[in-house]
Design an enzyme around this catalytic site. Structure first.
Site, PDB file in Angstrom:
ATOM      1  NE  ARG A  42     -27.925  36.504  -0.288  1.00 26.68           N
ATOM      2  CZ  ARG A  42     -28.608  35.877  -1.243  1.00 26.68           C
ATOM      3  NH1 ARG A  42     -29.037  34.649  -1.038  1.00 26.68           N
ATOM      4  NH2 ARG A  42     -28.861  36.454  -2.398  1.00 26.68           N
ATOM      5  CG  HIS A  88     -33.161  41.163   3.028  1.00 20.75           C
ATOM      6  ND1 HIS A  88     -31.805  41.159   3.259  1.00 20.75           N
ATOM      7  CD2 HIS A  88     -33.521  39.852   2.928  1.00 20.75           C
ATOM      8  CE1 HIS A  88     -31.371  39.909   3.324  1.00 20.75           C
ATOM      9  NE2 HIS A  88     -32.384  39.105   3.113  1.00 20.75           N
ATOM     10  CE1 TYR A 132     -55.385  33.188   7.048  1.00 22.06           C
ATOM     11  CE2 TYR A 132     -53.573  31.709   6.510  1.00 22.06           C
ATOM     12  CZ  TYR A 132     -54.834  32.201   6.244  1.00 22.06           C
ATOM     13  OH  TYR A 132     -55.546  31.715   5.189  1.00 22.06           O
TER      14      TYR A 132
END
Length: 825
Positions: A42, A88, A132
């Site tokens: 990570r 992921h 959006y």
């Protein structure tokens, strides 16, 4: 239904399968496994492609979905969903945050995602929700994935084993240096600064051509990091250290300039910010400093930024010192430290890398990629050449080939017959069977011959690349140069030389000033030169504009560079740099004292000592303090070495008592205490033994009824100076110190000056030279500057002469003595 119970394992079998371990060992190993999972999975980037797993997976998911730079934008939620579902599984918010950052031009030196919609701002505004916004790969991101389908990198199973994902991307350019990386792992962190693509490629090419080059050689091409927000890096030593050791602390300074505004005063205009600095928060913090008084001289603060760039305007007042405001902004707001930690994964292990090591690891990766790509292409070309050879032989024997195929019962029989008759391989025979008759034309034959020549030439080139490492490196260099030509742009961050630490003191001219403080807590400083010398008995000039009901409480002179110890009537001591007091005209009121010194309510400065000449390591230098009720105390200067901004206690006071005056002594002289009723006592300093700051001291003089201490002075054997005594109604005199004989401490003393209806009470006492000058200020704000020599010499027990002509209702507030500079008017 059977009533028999299921087989129950024997207790002995269960016991044999139980493994006894020490809990601390199990916890240690489990934590190590967890830490390495975070480090490798990570938090840290791979040195080869400069990406963390989440970045790599987003780009690969976009690649697999066909969301390239030439495609239409895709909803961010779709990209996030595919990334999370296939590669992921750590939550959509983490993936979207990463996607957003890769699209922000102020976060990435070369953004890898082309975003459409609200992707946040440098003001810290959050991006719009993923439903959006839309995104697609930026063209340069495709260079990280170039040739990934040519067996250039290893693949591994995804989290659920359904799919495969790349363990690293081919990375056609050194992305770790170009875009940098930051992250916090378990027990370690990385913070690689971004760099200019063209410069990094130049350094990589130089390393290819000169493998034994040094880091300074590489710095000829990569002089410093290049932040997306521009700004300036101050000094080269930190850069050199970061590149040579992998760690360093860079000072990054905003870009700004001073321009004259419409009002005729200066404005400081900020146009570039240090990397990762929030513009909106910067403006807020500057405004907070202005509002709380720590930043003086600012009239207005505006953010005029737009799509074309940053423009934050700090408009100054007409009387503001531009250098001081600029220095405060630099010290508090416009400079940030970027801590370089070039930590990355090398073969799965975290390592701190130098500049050269990062480029070397990238080159090793790139050599592997180009080698594997060449091997993959060579296999394809050899297969194609083999097919083309079969087609050419088929063209040479076209009639026999057609006859053989026509006589065959089916395709399989045709393939077998061709292989047996013409010695074609299985793949050649299968291809020939699928050929159309139109491919037997002479034009088609010529095209096949041309293609065969091209393929064989390419095979020779690939074998040359794979057989000679210099040729392999030449391919890498050529591809890097092409990338540079297409994507490189100008450097944004400049490197400026460090001129050392610039303090406000360096920017303030050294001059003597008069500092006034009123009971209403208004304070200011005014150059002494503002007040021309007058003769004794003058009225003076207006020295301050007092509010109704306010009165002057303190006046003293000092240099703008002086570091002062300010003692208050309540026994506290504060530290103050004189230049921190705002400079104002003699008719100005001043600013609130709380902006300069942290006085409590009803606390007033009663004495000031210049600390510049004090030796705070000495045990033989003292501050001798006198209180209103006649107590005196000596405390070693060393106890005042560290004074908090909120002040420290200087003397313990009994209820109703107050600290009146402080004098610097050396233990070998005499102390003179002057009282308001005109008495004076001189005694050996050693009679007041040194005490700590929390002590009250000892009685210095036996006061008469209603009498109080007016001041303290120091004298020495054979001292030829005078004692200047000034009263509240403006009268005073000079008397030789030799007229004050030494007595024992706690005596009544001698008459120094006659007090009464004409003179009033004593306001101050000072030991003076003939060359000294004094500044006297009345409670109503009248101020007068005059030579000490203008005050006549008289013996003790006399009334003296008029020192300052006061109005009947006015009183003398304070007197200070100083030695003038030759340049003073």
């Amino acid at each position: 239904m059977s009533s028999e119970s299921p087989d129950v394992p024997d207790d002995d079998d269960v016991a044999q399968r139980v493994k006894n371990v020490r809990v601390e060992e199990e916890m240690e190993q489990s934590y190590i496994d967890y830490a390495m999972s975070v480090i490798a999975g990570r938090a840290l980037p791979d040195v080869r492609d400069g990406l963390k797993p989440v970045h790599r997976r987003i780009l690969y998911a976009m690649h697999e979905a066909g969301v390239s730079s030439g495609s239409a934008h895709r909803k961010s939620s779709s990209i996030v969903g595919e990334t999370m579902g296939d590669y992921h599984p750590h939550g959509d918010s983490a993936i979207y945050d990463t996607l957003v950052r890769m699209a922000q031009p102020f976060s990435m030196r070369e953004p890898l995602v082309d975003g459409q919609g609200n992707f946040g701002s440098i003001d810290g505004d959050p991006p719009a929700a993923m439903r959006y916004t839309e995104a697609r790969m930026a063209p340069i991101a495709e260079e990280l994935l170039a040739d990934i389908d040519m067996d250039t990198v290893d693949f591994e199973a995804n989290y659920d084993g359904r799919l495969e994902e790349p363990s690293v991307l081919p990375a056609s350019f050194p992305n770790l240096l170009v875009n940098g990386s930051s992250g916090i792992a378990v027990g370690m962190s990385t913070n690689v600064p971004p760099h200019n693509l063209g410069e990094v490629i130049d350094a990589t090419v130089h390393l290819i051509e000169n493998p034994d080059c040094s880091i300074p050689d590489l710095m000829e091409h990569v002089p410093a990091p290049d932040f997306p927000t521009g700004a300036n890096i101050v000094g080269r030593n930190a850069i050199r250290k970061a590149y040579q050791t992998g760690r360093g602390r860079l000072r990054v300074r905003a870009e700004y300039h001073v321009e004259e505004n419409d009002r005729g005063s200066d404005s400081i205009v900020i146009t570039e910010l240090p990397y990762q600095q929030n513009k909106s928060r910067l403006v807020e913090r500057i405004a907070e400093d202005v509002n709380d008084g720590s930043l003086e001289g600012v009239r207005d603060l505006r953010d005029e930024s737009d799509r074309d760039g940053i423009r934050v305007v700090v408009e100054l007042k007409s009387n503001a010192n531009t250098d001081i405001v600029e220095n405060h902004l630099l010290e508090s707001h416009l400079e940030r430290t970027f801590g370089v930690i070039n930590l990355a994964l090398v073969d799965g292990q975290p390592e701190v890398l130098t500049l050269k090591e990062m480029l070397e690891h990238y080159l090793e990766h790139r050599k592997t990629v180009v080698r594997r790509r060449s091997e993959h292409e060579l296999a394809e070309k050899e297969e194609r050449a083999h097919i083309l050879e079969g087609r050419l032989r088929a063209l040479e024997n076209a009639e026999d080939v057609v006859e053989t195929i026509r006589d065959a019962a089916d395709r399989d029989a045709a393939r077998a017959a061709l292989s047996e008759t013409f010695d074609f391989s299985d793949s050649q025979a299968a291809h020939i069977v699928r050929m159309q008759l139109g491919s037997l034309t002479s034009m088609e034959a010529a095209e096949i011959e041309d293609e065969y020549e091209e393929v064989t030439a390419r095979i020779e080139r690939l074998e040359e690349i794979l057989g000679d490492e210099s040729e392999l490196l030449g391919v890498i260099e050529s591809e890097l140069r092409e990338l540079r030509e297409e994507y490189a742009n100008e450097r944004r961050t400049r490197v400026i030389e460090s001129t050392g630490e610039v303090t406000d003191e360096d920017l303030i001219p050294e001059e003597r000033v008069v500092v006034t403080l009123s009971e209403g807590d208004y304070i200011k400083r005014t150059p002494v030169e503002t007040f021309t010398r007058q003769h004794r008995a003058g009225k003076g000039v207006i020295g301050t504009d007092l509010k109704e009901g306010d009165r002057v409480s303190t006046v003293f002179t000092a240099s703008t560079h002086d570091y002062l110890l300010c003692f208050t009537d309540q026994g506290q001591v504060y530290r103050l740099k004189v230049y921190q007091v705002p400079e104002m005209s003699r008719t100005a009121r001043g600013t609130s004292a709380v902006n300069v010194i942290d006085l409590d309510d009803d606390e007033e400065i009663s004495a000031v000592v210049t600390a510049d000449d004090l030796d705070f390591d000495s045990e033989e230098e003292y501050l001798t303090m006198a209180t209103r009720d006649g107590y005196v105390k000596r405390t070693a200067v060393s106890e005042f070495a560290n004074i908090r901004s909120s002040g420290i206690r200087a003397v313990k006071l009994e209820h109703g008592d107050a600290l009146v005056d402080v004098e610097v002594t050396d233990g070998d002289g005499d102390v003179i205490l002057g009282t308001e009723e005109g008495m004076a006592i001189r005694f050996d300093e050693s009679e007041a033994r040194p005490m700590g700051r929390s002590a009250r001291g000892v009685r210095g003089v036996k006061l008469g009824d209603g009498d109080r201490i007016a001041g303290v002075a120091a004298a020495y054997d054979g001292d030829e100076r005078d004692l200047l005594t000034v009263t509240e109604y403006g009268y005073g005199k000079r008397t030789a110190l030799t007229e004050y004989r030494r007595q024992s401490r706690n005596g009544k003393g001698l008459v120094d000056i006659k007090t009464g209806q004409r003179n009033g009470r004593v306001a101050s006492v000072h030991v003076v030279d003939d060359d000294d000058e004094f500044v006297a200020m009345s409670e109503d704000g009248q101020i007068m500057r005059a030579p000490v020599s203008e005050v006549s010499e008289y013996g003790r027990n006399t009334q003296g002469v008029t020192v300052m002509d006061l109005e009947s209702h006015d009183r003398l507030a304070a007197v200070d003595v100083f030695t003038p500079d030759p340049a003073d008017d």
